[in-house]
Design a protein around this motif. Sequence first.
Motif, mmCIF file in Angstrom:
data_model
loop_
_atom_site.group_PDB
_atom_site.id
_atom_site.type_symbol
_atom_site.label_atom_id
_atom_site.label_comp_id
_atom_site.label_asym_id
_atom_site.label_seq_id
_atom_site.Cartn_x
_atom_site.Cartn_y
_atom_site.Cartn_z
ATOM 1 N N PRO A 32 0.848 -1.199 0.000
ATOM 2 C CA PRO A 32 0.000 0.000 0.000
ATOM 3 C C PRO A 32 0.878 1.241 0.000
ATOM 4 O O PRO A 32 1.640 1.471 0.946
ATOM 5 C CB PRO A 32 -0.814 -0.127 1.296
ATOM 6 C CG PRO A 32 -0.001 -1.023 2.171
ATOM 7 C CD PRO A 32 0.746 -1.952 1.264
ATOM 8 N N ALA A 33 0.791 2.025 -1.046
ATOM 9 C CA ALA A 33 1.736 3.137 -1.247
ATOM 10 C C ALA A 33 1.752 4.129 -0.090
ATOM 11 O O ALA A 33 2.791 4.720 0.217
ATOM 12 C CB ALA A 33 1.415 3.855 -2.556
ATOM 13 N N HIS A 34 0.613 4.315 0.552
ATOM 14 C CA HIS A 34 0.523 5.286 1.644
ATOM 15 C C HIS A 34 0.196 4.592 2.971
ATOM 16 O O HIS A 34 -0.395 5.205 3.866
ATOM 17 C CB HIS A 34 -0.524 6.347 1.324
ATOM 18 C CG HIS A 34 -0.213 7.146 0.096
ATOM 19 N ND1 HIS A 34 0.427 8.363 0.132
ATOM 20 C CD2 HIS A 34 -0.429 6.867 -1.208
ATOM 21 C CE1 HIS A 34 0.577 8.811 -1.105
ATOM 22 N NE2 HIS A 34 0.070 7.926 -1.937
ATOM 23 N N GLY A 35 0.625 3.334 3.100
ATOM 24 C CA GLY A 35 0.349 2.587 4.324
ATOM 25 C C GLY A 35 0.968 3.196 5.555
ATOM 26 O O GLY A 35 0.478 3.004 6.679
ATOM 27 N N TYR A 36 2.040 3.969 5.372
ATOM 28 C CA TYR A 36 2.698 4.617 6.517
ATOM 29 C C TYR A 36 1.802 5.641 7.197
ATOM 30 O O TYR A 36 2.040 6.021 8.352
ATOM 31 C CB TYR A 36 4.009 5.280 6.069
ATOM 32 C CG TYR A 36 3.875 6.182 4.865
ATOM 33 C CD1 TYR A 36 3.453 7.495 4.994
ATOM 34 C CD2 TYR A 36 4.169 5.711 3.582
ATOM 35 C CE1 TYR A 36 3.320 8.333 3.895
ATOM 36 C CE2 TYR A 36 4.045 6.530 2.472
ATOM 37 C CZ TYR A 36 3.623 7.837 2.622
ATOM 38 O OH TYR A 36 3.484 8.657 1.525
ATOM 39 N N MET A 83 5.144 11.800 3.916
ATOM 40 C CA MET A 83 5.184 11.771 5.382
ATOM 41 C C MET A 83 5.748 10.466 5.922
ATOM 42 O O MET A 83 5.564 10.138 7.097
ATOM 43 C CB MET A 83 3.787 12.038 5.947
ATOM 44 C CG MET A 83 3.380 13.491 5.793
ATOM 45 S SD MET A 83 1.801 13.888 6.544
ATOM 46 C CE MET A 83 2.109 13.446 8.245
ATOM 47 N N ASN A 84 6.443 9.732 5.095
ATOM 48 C CA ASN A 84 7.059 8.487 5.537
ATOM 49 C C ASN A 84 8.411 8.795 6.185
ATOM 50 O O ASN A 84 9.474 8.438 5.676
ATOM 51 C CB ASN A 84 7.234 7.535 4.349
ATOM 52 C CG ASN A 84 7.660 6.140 4.795
ATOM 53 O OD1 ASN A 84 7.498 5.778 5.961
ATOM 54 N ND2 ASN A 84 8.185 5.372 3.867
ATOM 55 N N SER A 110 14.068 13.809 11.029
ATOM 56 C CA SER A 110 13.202 12.706 11.432
ATOM 57 C C SER A 110 12.604 12.935 12.818
ATOM 58 O O SER A 110 11.426 12.661 13.051
ATOM 59 C CB SER A 110 14.007 11.400 11.413
ATOM 60 O OG SER A 110 13.153 10.286 11.460
ATOM 61 N N VAL A 111 13.422 13.446 13.732
ATOM 62 C CA VAL A 111 12.931 13.728 15.084
ATOM 63 C C VAL A 111 11.853 14.808 15.055
ATOM 64 O O VAL A 111 10.803 14.683 15.707
ATOM 65 C CB VAL A 111 14.102 14.151 15.997
ATOM 66 C CG1 VAL A 111 13.589 14.672 17.340
ATOM 67 C CG2 VAL A 111 15.054 12.977 16.214
ATOM 68 N N VAL A 112 12.084 15.869 14.282
ATOM 69 C CA VAL A 112 11.083 16.933 14.143
ATOM 70 C C VAL A 112 9.797 16.383 13.547
ATOM 71 O O VAL A 112 8.681 16.688 14.011
ATOM 72 C CB VAL A 112 11.635 18.083 13.274
ATOM 73 C CG1 VAL A 112 10.537 19.089 12.937
ATOM 74 C CG2 VAL A 112 12.788 18.791 13.989
ATOM 75 N N ALA A 113 9.940 15.559 12.516
ATOM 76 C CA ALA A 113 8.763 14.968 11.865
ATOM 77 C C ALA A 113 7.979 14.100 12.833
ATOM 78 O O ALA A 113 6.742 14.160 12.886
ATOM 79 C CB ALA A 113 9.200 14.154 10.649
ATOM 80 N N ALA A 114 8.681 13.283 13.604
ATOM 81 C CA ALA A 114 8.011 12.380 14.538
ATOM 82 C C ALA A 114 7.251 13.158 15.612
ATOM 83 O O ALA A 114 6.111 12.815 15.950
ATOM 84 C CB ALA A 114 9.037 11.449 15.178
ATOM 85 N N PHE A 115 7.884 14.210 16.150
ATOM 86 C CA PHE A 115 7.197 15.025 17.146
ATOM 87 C C PHE A 115 5.991 15.728 16.527
ATOM 88 O O PHE A 115 4.916 15.795 17.133
ATOM 89 C CB PHE A 115 8.149 16.055 17.759
ATOM 90 C CG PHE A 115 8.822 15.581 19.006
ATOM 91 C CD1 PHE A 115 8.083 15.292 20.140
ATOM 92 C CD2 PHE A 115 10.198 15.417 19.055
ATOM 93 C CE1 PHE A 115 8.693 14.848 21.304
ATOM 94 C CE2 PHE A 115 10.827 14.971 20.214
ATOM 95 C CZ PHE A 115 10.073 14.682 21.337
ATOM 96 N N GLY A 116 6.160 16.262 15.313
ATOM 97 C CA GLY A 116 5.040 16.930 14.652
ATOM 98 C C GLY A 116 3.882 15.993 14.406
ATOM 99 O O GLY A 116 2.718 16.325 14.701
#
Length: 368
Positions: free
Chosen positions: A33-37, A184-185, A194-200
């Motif tokens: 699934p392309a957007h499974g994340y 958004m993967n 990656s840390v900023v993305a995960a917190f966001g």
Amino acid sequence: MNHKKYIFLDGLRGIAALLVVILHTGKFWGWQPAHGYLAVDLFFLLSGFVIAYAYEGKLSAGLINKRQFVSIRLVRLYPIFFLSLIFSAAIAAGRAILAHYADLLTIPQISVSFILNVFFIPSPIKNNEILFPLNGLYWSLFYELLVNIIYAIVRPVLSTKLLLAIIMGAAFIVFGVATVHGDMNIGFNNDFASVVAAFGRSIFGIFLGVLMFRKKSFFLDYINNVLHVTIKPAFAFLGIVAIMIMPDFSSLNALSDVLAVIFFFPLLVLHCIEGTTKRWGRAMLILGAASYPAYVLQAPFAALAYFGIGKGVVEKHAPFYGMVFLFFLIIASVALEKKFDIPLRQWFSARYIKKSNNSKRTDEQSSS
């Protein structure tokens, strides 16, 4: 206290977990699934709603304190997490001993990672940027716990205005990260982006879930009576699934992911909240029960299955082996949840959390 069952939310957790399984076992299926994340963003949203439903009242009334809330969240995650960690470390050790793979962890690295992961501490190692190299999926559990702690700390002053400000700030981060990264993967590594993305992602989803719980009647009334948008729960459920299996849009992935997470997921989840179904109720409950064990156990179980069946054989007979693997994973997950996870959580709660609460009441009575 009788807790209401949000039947479609159980189903959403389950189907999201299974799509993550399919995403990470693409060799078993010949497809991903392309957007499974985006299932992780859905998990965060549902987690925020359920946490607010289960604990906002208790925290406000002083029935539990911050420490007890965090303890409850740890107990909720830990039994299956620890079982998964043992399996993941054993698989990594087996790979290291057999030396069949190029991306090996050494036994000392496995040992250090295991000890750190026991305490939910990330363990990125040299030449491996993944936060949790034994099982990369632990990153979402780590950030969920962190944001749960943040929620418990700020909840006493968490007015609607502050909640909106936090959500809008996190939404800006989500938009920026998706735009720069291309989708958004991202969030499972230990680099700054990656840390900023995960917190966001985690702050946006969990705090939006809290807002949706607090204001669900307002949102539904506005959507139904002002915007005149009414979606049957079953169609909203299928809409969320469709988003996660939609095709790769290449340069438009960033836009489609942001729209999905910031707009479509909240809209569709709101229409699932009050949904009921007699025909699919049992299936929804099974999916909900299987969701967490399937999510954290998929990696070691898939590695074991792939090794046992044989390289090349799995790919040749996809998606047959994918369906067989998923079937047995669901059965194992439901059994573990019923026979292992729930009894252990009840034991931990009775022995530590409730005991602590009783001690607190005794101290209060003695001092009065």
